[in-house]
Design an enzyme around this catalytic site. Sequence first.
Site, short mmCIF file in Angstrom:
data_model
loop_
_atom_site.label_atom_id
_atom_site.label_comp_id
_atom_site.label_asym_id
_atom_site.label_seq_id
_atom_site.Cartn_x
_atom_site.Cartn_y
_atom_site.Cartn_z
N LYS A 1 13.93 -28.29 38.81
CA LYS A 1 12.47 -28.22 38.70
C LYS A 1 12.06 -26.88 38.09
CE LYS A 1 11.66 -31.57 42.37
NZ LYS A 1 11.47 -31.87 43.80
N GLN B 1 9.96 -29.29 49.27
CA GLN B 1 11.13 -30.14 49.01
C GLN B 1 11.57 -30.84 50.29
OE1 GLN B 1 12.36 -30.77 45.96
NE2 GLN B 1 13.92 -32.15 46.77
N ASP C 1 3.06 -33.48 44.56
CA ASP C 1 3.96 -34.58 44.94
C ASP C 1 3.18 -35.86 45.26
OD1 ASP C 1 6.74 -34.45 44.95
OD2 ASP C 1 6.81 -33.17 46.72
N1 GUN Z 1 13.16 -35.24 47.95
C1 GUN Z 1 13.60 -36.30 47.24
N2 GUN Z 1 12.68 -36.64 46.32
C2 GUN Z 1 11.65 -35.79 46.47
C3 GUN Z 1 10.41 -35.64 45.79
O1 GUN Z 1 10.03 -36.38 44.88
N3 GUN Z 1 9.63 -34.62 46.23
C4 GUN Z 1 10.00 -33.81 47.24
N4 GUN Z 1 9.15 -32.85 47.60
N5 GUN Z 1 11.13 -33.92 47.87
C5 GUN Z 1 11.95 -34.90 47.49
#
Ligand code: GUN
Length: 288
Positions: free
Chosen positions: A53, A96, A119
């Site tokens: 990211k 996350q 998100d």
């Molecule tokens: N863990 C797995 N996929 C995601 C996601 O799309 N966003 C976040 N914040 N954590 C994740």
Amino acid sequence: MEKIIDGKKLSLKLKEHIKNRSEDLYKLTGKRPKLTVIMVGNNQASKVYVSNKEKSCNEVGIHSNVLHYDNIDTDKLIEIIKELNEDKDVNGILVQLPLSSNIDEKKVIEAIDPIKDVDGFHPYNTGKLWINGDPYFYPCTPYGIYKLLIENNVEISGKNAVIIGRSNIVGKPIASILLKNDATVTICHSKTSDLSSYTLKADILIAAVGKPYFVKKDMVKEGAVVIDVGINRIIEDGKNKIVGDVDYNDVFDKVSKITPVPGGVGPMTIAVLLENTLKAFMIQNNIK
Ligand code: GUN
């Protein structure tokens, strides 16, 4: 028509667009969008996702930083999120997942200002998604899947869409998006009896179960469009590999379109995150 749905290619196209837009916005405002990622603990997969990211933000002119905590409790984490909510330089906040088991995930997500919730996991955005289809932000993976379907001319209206997996991150929000686009949607999960009786009716089959090679040819309708959300790390023939939830080689001849793993849904998730961060910047700076 192309059978393989190329997520890598579409994500590069989107990233190019985001980069240009972000340069224009910099010329206009003298500022760049900023994403803050919070990570708790040492989940190896999360570390890889978070560093991807960050790298992708850099590529498109979005500032990013990662706040990494080994040991933190719910209250302290909420305090940090509240500070980020007030910080005018931070446009997007992403926590996350998964968090470590001592932390109340629900409370933490609810602490994020919905206008910074890139998100799309806050109940405000989730509720808006289900009711009107107009949240500030669509969740990244489901919206990436939607873009893949549209870009590859997959008809959604009137089609049977079957989703295997009922997570808040993928299963439920993709159901909402497909329903909004007039599909007939079924969500299957670990307690579904006779799973194949549902999947065999699917014109669009979305696998988000987290089990390597779970979907086989005898579960898939002839001519179906198959979207594989799985990212499973396995050792095969002595090598570390990432494979999907679908047995790609087994189903390939039977389907009309399919996403590969890697190079399908994964890169789209990040591209949508960047798009959401740019959108957050625009909303917060009153730019149309
Ligand atoms: N863990 C797995 N996929 C995601 C996601 O799309 N966003 C976040 N914040 N954590 C994740």
